[in-house]
Scaffold this motif. Structure first.
Motif, mmCIF file in Angstrom:
data_model
loop_
_atom_site.group_PDB
_atom_site.id
_atom_site.type_symbol
_atom_site.label_atom_id
_atom_site.label_comp_id
_atom_site.label_asym_id
_atom_site.label_seq_id
_atom_site.Cartn_x
_atom_site.Cartn_y
_atom_site.Cartn_z
ATOM 1 N N LEU A 35 0.803 -1.218 0.000
ATOM 2 C CA LEU A 35 0.000 0.000 0.000
ATOM 3 C C LEU A 35 0.841 1.275 0.000
ATOM 4 O O LEU A 35 0.349 2.334 -0.372
ATOM 5 C CB LEU A 35 -0.953 -0.004 1.201
ATOM 6 N N GLU A 36 2.108 1.178 0.384
ATOM 7 C CA GLU A 36 2.975 2.353 0.415
ATOM 8 C C GLU A 36 3.699 2.609 -0.906
ATOM 9 O O GLU A 36 4.332 3.641 -1.061
ATOM 10 C CB GLU A 36 4.004 2.219 1.541
ATOM 11 N N ILE A 37 3.601 1.708 -1.843
ATOM 12 C CA ILE A 37 4.267 1.900 -3.138
ATOM 13 C C ILE A 37 3.566 3.038 -3.886
ATOM 14 O O ILE A 37 2.338 3.069 -3.985
ATOM 15 C CB ILE A 37 4.225 0.601 -3.979
ATOM 16 N N GLU A 38 4.334 3.968 -4.398
ATOM 17 C CA GLU A 38 3.771 5.080 -5.162
ATOM 18 C C GLU A 38 3.136 4.566 -6.443
ATOM 19 O O GLU A 38 3.503 3.517 -6.962
ATOM 20 C CB GLU A 38 4.872 6.076 -5.512
ATOM 21 N N LEU A 39 2.185 5.337 -6.969
ATOM 22 C CA LEU A 39 1.413 4.916 -8.134
ATOM 23 C C LEU A 39 2.305 4.619 -9.336
ATOM 24 O O LEU A 39 2.139 3.588 -9.986
ATOM 25 C CB LEU A 39 0.372 5.975 -8.483
ATOM 26 N N THR A 40 3.255 5.485 -9.628
ATOM 27 C CA THR A 40 4.115 5.251 -10.789
ATOM 28 C C THR A 40 4.972 4.008 -10.591
ATOM 29 O O THR A 40 5.180 3.229 -11.520
ATOM 30 C CB THR A 40 5.018 6.466 -11.067
ATOM 31 N N GLN A 41 5.458 3.825 -9.361
ATOM 32 C CA GLN A 41 6.238 2.628 -9.066
ATOM 33 C C GLN A 41 5.363 1.386 -9.176
ATOM 34 O O GLN A 41 5.780 0.373 -9.721
ATOM 35 C CB GLN A 41 6.835 2.702 -7.665
ATOM 36 N N LEU A 42 4.157 1.493 -8.652
ATOM 37 C CA LEU A 42 3.238 0.361 -8.668
ATOM 38 C C LEU A 42 2.943 -0.089 -10.088
ATOM 39 O O LEU A 42 2.929 -1.285 -10.375
ATOM 40 C CB LEU A 42 1.946 0.721 -7.936
ATOM 41 N N GLN A 43 2.729 0.847 -10.994
ATOM 42 C CA GLN A 43 2.456 0.495 -12.388
ATOM 43 C C GLN A 43 3.625 -0.278 -12.988
ATOM 44 O O GLN A 43 3.427 -1.291 -13.656
ATOM 45 C CB GLN A 43 2.176 1.749 -13.218
ATOM 46 N N GLN A 44 4.839 0.172 -12.737
ATOM 47 C CA GLN A 44 6.010 -0.515 -13.278
ATOM 48 C C GLN A 44 6.207 -1.880 -12.629
ATOM 49 O O GLN A 44 6.569 -2.840 -13.296
ATOM 50 C CB GLN A 44 7.257 0.347 -13.120
ATOM 51 N N VAL A 45 5.963 -1.959 -11.331
ATOM 52 C CA VAL A 45 6.105 -3.241 -10.631
ATOM 53 C C VAL A 45 5.093 -4.239 -11.187
ATOM 54 O O VAL A 45 5.432 -5.381 -11.496
ATOM 55 C CB VAL A 45 5.936 -3.060 -9.103
ATOM 56 N N LEU A 46 3.837 -3.814 -11.344
ATOM 57 C CA LEU A 46 2.798 -4.711 -11.849
ATOM 58 C C LEU A 46 3.088 -5.175 -13.274
ATOM 59 O O LEU A 46 2.765 -6.304 -13.635
ATOM 60 C CB LEU A 46 1.420 -4.040 -11.777
ATOM 61 N N GLU A 47 3.709 -4.317 -14.070
ATOM 62 C CA GLU A 47 4.065 -4.703 -15.434
ATOM 63 C C GLU A 47 5.166 -5.759 -15.459
ATOM 64 O O GLU A 47 5.291 -6.506 -16.426
ATOM 65 C CB GLU A 47 4.520 -3.481 -16.234
ATOM 66 N N ASN A 48 5.958 -5.821 -14.398
ATOM 67 C CA ASN A 48 7.122 -6.707 -14.379
ATOM 68 C C ASN A 48 6.951 -7.975 -13.550
ATOM 69 O O ASN A 48 7.912 -8.712 -13.372
ATOM 70 C CB ASN A 48 8.344 -5.930 -13.881
ATOM 71 N N ILE A 49 5.758 -8.220 -13.027
ATOM 72 C CA ILE A 49 5.511 -9.479 -12.327
ATOM 73 C C ILE A 49 4.621 -10.357 -13.201
ATOM 74 O O ILE A 49 3.946 -9.854 -14.103
ATOM 75 C CB ILE A 49 4.887 -9.257 -10.920
ATOM 76 N N PRO A 50 4.620 -11.660 -12.976
ATOM 77 C CA PRO A 50 3.809 -12.556 -13.799
ATOM 78 C C PRO A 50 2.315 -12.182 -13.766
ATOM 79 O O PRO A 50 1.810 -11.649 -12.775
ATOM 80 C CB PRO A 50 4.023 -13.926 -13.152
ATOM 81 N N THR A 51 1.634 -12.463 -14.858
ATOM 82 C CA THR A 51 0.226 -12.110 -15.007
ATOM 83 C C THR A 51 -0.643 -12.694 -13.905
ATOM 84 O O THR A 51 -1.526 -12.013 -13.381
ATOM 85 C CB THR A 51 -0.293 -12.585 -16.387
ATOM 86 N N SER A 52 -0.406 -13.927 -13.526
ATOM 87 C CA SER A 52 -1.233 -14.547 -12.489
ATOM 88 C C SER A 52 -1.067 -13.827 -11.153
ATOM 89 O O SER A 52 -2.041 -13.649 -10.410
ATOM 90 C CB SER A 52 -0.890 -16.029 -12.343
ATOM 91 N N ASP A 53 0.140 -13.379 -10.841
ATOM 92 C CA ASP A 53 0.381 -12.641 -9.609
ATOM 93 C C ASP A 53 -0.284 -11.265 -9.670
ATOM 94 O O ASP A 53 -0.901 -10.813 -8.704
ATOM 95 C CB ASP A 53 1.878 -12.477 -9.346
#
Length: 105
Positions: A35-53
Motif C-alpha cells: 500500500l505504500e508503493i507510489e502509483l508510478t512505481q506500482l504500475q512498473q512493478v505490476l508490469e514486471n511481475i507474472p500475469t497470475s500474480d
C-alpha cells in the motif's frame, strides 16, 4: 479408483500450503509495503511481475474482493489463495527493490 487417487494427490499438493499458511502478523506487514508503493512505481512493478500474480493482487486490492470470492473465481481453496497472495506480494516487493533500489529507506 483413479478418481480417488487424483483427489488424494490434489489434496496432497495443497497440504503443504495449508500447513505453511501465513499468519496475520506477516500479512499486515506485507499489506503495508504494498500500500505504500507510489502509483508510478506500482504500475512498473505490476508490469514486471507474472500475469497470475498481478491478477490476484488486483482482485485483492483494486477490486477489494474477499479471499473467499477469489478462491471461487480461481477454483482453489482459501488457503491456496492466501499463499498465492503472499507469494505475489513478495514478488512485487522484490521487483520493486530491483527496479527502484535507490528509493528504498
Amino acid at each position: 479408483i483413479d478418481f480417488l487417487r487424483r483427489k488424494k494427490k490434489q489434496q496432497d499438493l495443497f497440504a503443504d500450503e495449508v500447513d505453511n499458511a501465513p499468519d496475520l502478523a506477516e500479512e499486515e506487514i506485507s499489506d503495508k509495503i504494498i500500500l505504500e508503493i507510489e502509483l508510478t512505481q506500482l504500475q512498473q512493478v505490476l508490469e514486471n511481475i507474472p500475469t497470475s500474480d498481478r491478477m490476484v493482487l488486483l482482485m485483492k486490492y483494486q477490486d477489494r474482493m474477499s479471499i473467499k470470492e477469489i478462491a471461487e473465481i480461481l477454483d482453489k481453496t482459501e488457503s491456496a489463495v492466501k499463499m498465492k497472495i503472499k507469494r505475489a506480494k513478495a514478488k512485487a516487493q522484490k521487483t520493486r527493490e530491483e527496479i527502484f533500489p535507490e528509493q528504498l529507506v
